[in-house]
Design an enzyme around this catalytic site. Sequence first.
Site, PDB file in Angstrom:
ATOM      1  N   GLY A  18      -3.081   6.388  15.700  1.00 43.05           N
ATOM      2  CA  GLY A  18      -3.212   5.701  14.104  1.00 43.05           C
ATOM      3  C   GLY A  18      -2.013   6.573  13.176  1.00 43.05           C
ATOM      4  N   THR A  19      -1.833   5.460  12.654  1.00 38.00           N
ATOM      5  CA  THR A  19      -0.876   5.367  11.190  1.00 38.00           C
ATOM      6  C   THR A  19      -0.491   4.579  10.582  1.00 38.00           C
ATOM      7  OG1 THR A  19       1.729   6.014  11.527  1.00 38.00           O
ATOM      8  CG2 THR A  19       1.012   3.888  12.902  1.00 38.00           C
ATOM      9  N   THR A  20       0.260   4.565   8.850  1.00 36.86           N
ATOM     10  CA  THR A  20       0.828   3.637   8.504  1.00 36.86           C
ATOM     11  C   THR A  20       1.728   3.297   8.470  1.00 36.86           C
ATOM     12  OG1 THR A  20      -1.471   4.432   6.952  1.00 36.86           O
ATOM     13  CG2 THR A  20      -0.111   2.618   6.283  1.00 36.86           C
ATOM     14  N   LYS A  51       7.576   9.355  11.008  1.00 39.30           N
ATOM     15  CA  LYS A  51       8.532   8.166  12.191  1.00 39.30           C
ATOM     16  C   LYS A  51       8.900   7.444  11.274  1.00 39.30           C
ATOM     17  CE  LYS A  51       2.758   8.766  12.151  1.00 39.30           C
ATOM     18  NZ  LYS A  51       1.576   8.890  11.711  1.00 39.30           N
ATOM     19  N   SER A 147      -3.189   1.646  12.539  1.00 44.95           N
ATOM     20  CA  SER A 147      -4.421   1.607  11.991  1.00 44.95           C
ATOM     21  C   SER A 147      -4.288   2.019  10.617  1.00 44.95           C
ATOM     22  CB  SER A 147      -5.148   2.613  12.642  1.00 44.95           C
ATOM     23  OG  SER A 147      -4.347   4.101  11.712  1.00 44.95           O
TER      24      SER A 147
END
EC number: 3.4.25.1
Length: 217
Positions: A18-20, A51, A147
């Site tokens: 997951g990440t944004t 990231k 996510s």
Amino acid sequence: MLQESSEPGWISEEVKTGTTIIAIEFDGGVVLGSDSRVSAGETVVNRVMNKLSLLHDKIYCALSGSAADAQTIAEMVNYQLDVHSIEIGEDPQVRSAATLVKNISYKYKEELSAHLIVAGWDKRGGGQVYVTLNGLLSRQPFAVGGSGSSYVYGFVDAEYRKGMNKEDCQQFVVNTISLAMSRDGSSGGVAYLVTIDEKGAEEKCILGNELPTFYDH
């Protein structure tokens, strides 16, 4: 007769990540942002991963999906852009970087699990944001991924306005990441920002206790 496997079920399960990530254009440049949490299922394996990966002096990409796969693509593109810029004797175009990401992602679509947003500035097109997914390459005024994006689509659609200046875009990115981190269990940590314009790239890290708070806090 079928034999039952003695292996625990979690060994064969797909690991959820997951990440944004987000990127947005403004007149004269772009702003990229991301959270910093790297997760494997319900386990946080890294709290402060940046990231936002450098592809060239004024071109960055935001990473989502498998951290190892995304970093591998970014490193491959970084090397190819360095060679390309030497061959042409000038800085590469943002679209060239996005095309390289698209080609690698499509070529290894069965082996790699990664989605990269490419953004940057060049003298021909100014600030540009490109989304890449398998064989897709599309320029957008802004893009979100990971996510956490499913929690903030309504927010970005409602808050985005054409003609926002650099400061507006930076606040837009910070607000979006903060909201996603508060709702998505796979997003968290600190917020990383990169602002790119004709002068170059400016990186910034915003600690969790310095992020804006909203109603649910």
